[in-house]
Design a protein around this motif. Structure first.
Motif, short mmCIF file in Angstrom:
data_model
loop_
_atom_site.label_atom_id
_atom_site.label_comp_id
_atom_site.label_asym_id
_atom_site.label_seq_id
_atom_site.Cartn_x
_atom_site.Cartn_y
_atom_site.Cartn_z
N SER A 270 41.03 54.68 44.02
CA SER A 270 41.01 56.15 44.09
C SER A 270 42.08 56.75 43.20
CB SER A 270 41.19 56.60 45.53
OG SER A 270 42.42 56.13 46.06
N ASN A 271 43.27 56.15 43.16
CA ASN A 271 44.33 56.68 42.31
C ASN A 271 44.00 56.49 40.83
OD1 ASN A 271 47.06 57.55 43.80
ND2 ASN A 271 46.06 55.98 45.03
N PHE A 274 41.47 59.03 39.86
CA PHE A 274 42.08 60.36 39.78
C PHE A 274 42.92 60.50 38.52
CE2 PHE A 274 45.65 63.21 40.76
CZ PHE A 274 44.96 64.37 41.05
N ASP A 275 43.61 59.43 38.13
CA ASP A 275 44.50 59.47 36.96
C ASP A 275 44.30 58.19 36.16
OD1 ASP A 275 46.44 59.94 35.13
OD2 ASP A 275 48.13 59.55 36.49
#
Length: 304
Positions: A270-271, A274-275
């Motif tokens: 997920s991180n 996101f980035d």
């Protein structure tokens, strides 16, 4: 004795904005009273008040009129803003309260007028007879003429500052301040501080969407909680990394990104989604490849 004291009160003109604010406060109070009243019938059959809604509203506005204009010569909004109604037909410039006739006509024009408008709409909305159609046209013409008069009165009010509504002009009741208004003096230091704070707040509102808060948070956590002395070997990885470097819990489906730290699959995925420039919060390594941990970390090692 009380009347003589009341007659000696001086009259202070009211600003246009204060009169308009009083009208808005009156509307807000009426909506609040009606919403609180209808909430008492939530458990009843839907539409139980539909047939008697104009009469119920008229009864509630009658109660408000009794305890505001009739008893205190001021509406609730005016009382909050320190305003009262004055009998403008009086020959003296001193304060004169409203007469009983003015109060009764105020009730008829405000409460009775709204009740008549709503009830006539219900009566003629579903009538198709020719006689009813003629009456409906006359009523619509009268309502349109009344709206035009209210518009003209509002334009005159904006020019002269008296009689905010057509009812006030017809009945000769004018809004005045109950007590003299004191002049507030605000220092330049306070105003400069307020302007500076508002400018800083607007700058932050513009800047915050441009900041990667998640990445900044992980970077700060890597500075505050450094972990050193870990080997890059997979044996040391299985022996020492017993928690996710992001959530701090036992790693679920442990994965690595090429450094000596372990992550939950959902945390790192997920991180990274996101980035795309995500780096390890512990050592700052970039994501080279997301791979599952080769050595199985047994739960018994948690107590080892």
């Amino acid at each position: 004795m009380a009347s003589s004291i009341g007659n000696e009160k001086s009259v202070n003109p009211v600003l246009r904005i204060s009169q308009l604010d009083a009208l808005e406060l009156n509307k807000a109070l009426e909506q609040l009273v009606w919403s609180q009243f209808t909430s008492c019938f939530h458990g009843f059959k839907p539409g139980v008040l539909a047939h008697l809604e104009p009469e119920v509203k008229a009864f509630l506005w009658l109660i408000l009129w009794r305890f505001t204009v009739y008893s205190k010569n001021a509406t609730v909004g005016q009382a909050i803003l320190n305003i009262q109604y004055k009998n403008n037909f009086s020959q003296t410039e001193k304060y004169q309260p409203l007469s009983k006739h003015q109060k009764l006509w105020y009730l008829i024009f405000t409460v009775g007028g709204r009740w008549l408008e709503e009830r006539c709409y219900d009566l003629f909305s579903n009538r198709q007879l020719q006689s009813f159609c003629k009456i409906k046209r006359y009523i619509n013409f009268g309502a349109g003429l009344l709206k035009l008069c209210e518009l003209l009165n509002f334009l005159i009010f904006l020019q002269k500052g008296t009689f905010a509504t057509l009812t006030e002009r017809i009945l000769g009741i004018r809004s005045v301040f109950c007590k003299p208004q004191s002049v507030r003096q605000v220092g330049f230091e306070y105003m400069n501080r307020e302007l500076l704070w508002h400018g800083f707040a607007e700058f932050l509102i513009y800047l915050l969407p441009l900041i990667n808060v998640q990445k900044l948070k992980l970077k700060i956590s890597s500075w505050c909680l450094p972990i050193a002395g870990l080997s890059n070997s997979e044996n040391a990885l299985a022996a020492h990394c017993k928690e996710c470097s992001l959530c701090g819990e036992w790693p679920t489906m442990p994965h690595t990104i090429g450094c000596s730290h372990v992550f939950c699959y959902y945390c790192i995925k997920s991180n990274y989604l996101f980035d795309m420039y995500f780096t390890c919060p512990k050592c700052g390594s970039e994501v080279h490849s997301l791979q599952p941990l080769k050595y199985k970390i047994e739960m018994t090692e948690l107590h080892a």
